[in-house]
Design an enzyme around this catalytic site. Sequence first.
Site, PDB file in Angstrom:
ATOM      1  CB  CYS A 106      16.406  48.906  18.947  1.00 45.95           C
ATOM      2  SG  CYS A 106      15.631  49.162  17.361  1.00 45.95           S
TER       3      CYS A 106
ATOM      4  CB  CYS B  97      12.771  49.369  18.974  1.00 48.28           C
ATOM      5  SG  CYS B  97      13.619  48.048  18.095  1.00 48.28           S
TER       6      CYS B  97
END
Length: 104
Positions: free
Chosen positions: A29, A32
Site C-alpha cells: 500500500c 501506508c
Amino acid sequence: MQSTSKPKSFHELISGEKPVLVDFYATWCGPCKTMQPVLEEVAKQLGSQVKVIKVDVDKNPDAANTYQVRGVPTLILFKKGQSLWRRSGVVPTHELINVVKQHT
C-alpha cells in the site's frame, strides 16, 4: 539477556491505561508507506504518552476483521481496550498528535 516471554496478544496491547495508536497497513500500500515517517514523528514527539503499533492486515486478517478494517491505512486509537478514534487514509502528524493528546 533477552526475555523469552511470549509476545502479548493484540487485546493485551490495547487494554492498558496508555493510549495505543494502531496502524492497520499492508506492505503493498502506497499511502501506508507515506504514513511510516508520520508515525515515527508522532512516536518521537509524544514519547511515553502513546504506544504506536503496526498491524499488517495480510498477516493478521483476524485483527483487521475484528475492527472492520476495510481499507488501508486505517488508524485506530485505543485506550483500556476501547476504540476512541479511527480514520482511514493518510493523516497529518499534527492531527494525530492532537488526537492522542485529547485522550491522554
